[in-house]
Design a protein around this motif. Sequence first.
Motif: not given
Lengths: 273, 273
Positions: A161-164, B162-166
């Motif tokens: 998530v955003e690098g972590k 990773e490019g999409k929302q959780l």
Amino acid sequence: MKIEHLISQIKKKKSFLCVGLDTDLDKVPQHLLSEDDPIFSFNKAIIDATCEYCVAYKPNIAFYEAYGLNGWKSLERTMDYLNVEHPDIFTIADAKRGDIGNTSFRYAKAFFETLNFDSITVAPYMGRDSVEPFLEFKDKHTILLALTSNKGAFDFQTLDVEGKQLYKSVLRTSQGYKNAENLMYVIGATKASFLKEVREIVPESFLLVPGVGAQGGNLQEVCKYGMAKNIGLLVNSSRGILYASQGEDFAEKAGLKAKTIQEEMEVELDRLT
Amino acid sequence: MKIEHLISQIKKKKSFLCVGLDTDLDKVPQHLLSEDDPIFSFNKAIIDATCEYCVAYKPNIAFYEAYGLNGWKSLERTMDYLNVEHPDIFTIADAKRGDIGNTSFRYAKAFFETLNFDSITVAPYMGRDSVEPFLEFKDKHTILLALTSNKGAFDFQTLDVEGKQLYKSVLRTSQGYKNAENLMYVIGATKASFLKEVREIVPESFLLVPGVGAQGGNLQEVCKYGMAKNIGLLVNSSRGILYASQGEDFAEKAGLKAKTIQEEMEVELDRLT
């Protein structure tokens, strides 16, 4: 319970063992089944045999809910027994609750007031306003799921998530919640090296660590990477203690098993000083 | 209940309204408080007044747990009443449970068997092995939290993974779980445009949509973006119906409020055909 009291109990008993009261009527010794309240009878015997060696008890609420009203009665009786006979022992409602604010507040009241637990496990997915209602209660503790010990933990908790990893985002974000000093975290012991990274984010928070023993974790590794200055660890064992024997000697065997773990913990605590 | 039966009920009643039974003794009319079981008395009156206009009831379990054993008794009585008098109405345990496999299975038994709910809301954080035990039950439905309607939803659910929302990752990953045909999803209506993106991932799944009305969502928008070929929507209203009046006419006013929503829904359903 104040956190300082929990720490002093750990030092006094030389143990940071939490016994998980996941009481399952399919595994309880046969001779108890004819009693009025076999769940409570089993719990009482386990508590009497292990209370010298542990600092916390953790009933998993699912095991009680599964039996409907009778299950809730057994849970109430267990909590009454603990609160009256063992007020120095920390109690954890392993409930994994969480809902929108108004509703989370009701769960908090149910567990912190009606049942008088010292703490409850809470799921983080719904964010700040689902967690803060629990944090409002003085000297009560909210144990947020961060990294759990099951396989499914890797579905979402370790996603980038955003690098972590997401669980780190849970740790960091929740530290900004109001009354965050009442937070503890569930960190599974399946990979003890995770604990090192956890300690970089929350150096002093108490961690509830399941998965030592049955689920493959190793106590020495957990302590090496996870122990803080104030100890900051509660390591849980459930099945390994509760069902050490399924015969009439179940309580005695449970006590011996708890004692063995306490002795291993004493070695680790001695290293700290 | 089979999903086809729910759909046929929606078509018959021209309604996809779910009434949330979040019964709060602080808000129940005064004259009920002297009764033996005021929670059940209130629920029964609300059910009798609204059953013509809705297809589902959703007790939020926190409201019952907060009252301890008495709360559980009221919940059992409410479920007995629904199961006997209104077997065609879909029931949702809004419990937001989730735990490791063995334990999730106990929650599933508690709600699907002991209380005989048709469905339960479940939190996704612990992943596959916390969800699949619920999915095993035939003709029972697991409503996974994807995007909730509270502010805290934006703490984690909409983070970029990773490019999409959780929450999209939750939708996509859970569709790969065993017995995924028993999945439904909670999708809050605070931004109806989210529903469009949800439908790209799960075009036919049933969505339980809270937050229409009190929390700011708009029924027309929800239908525009969220309605599927099989309808695929259950829209919940709790406080707006339950507490339409706090006087002796509370049930009558609740019925009128439910009727108004049903009529708006009928317009939307007519658009579909």
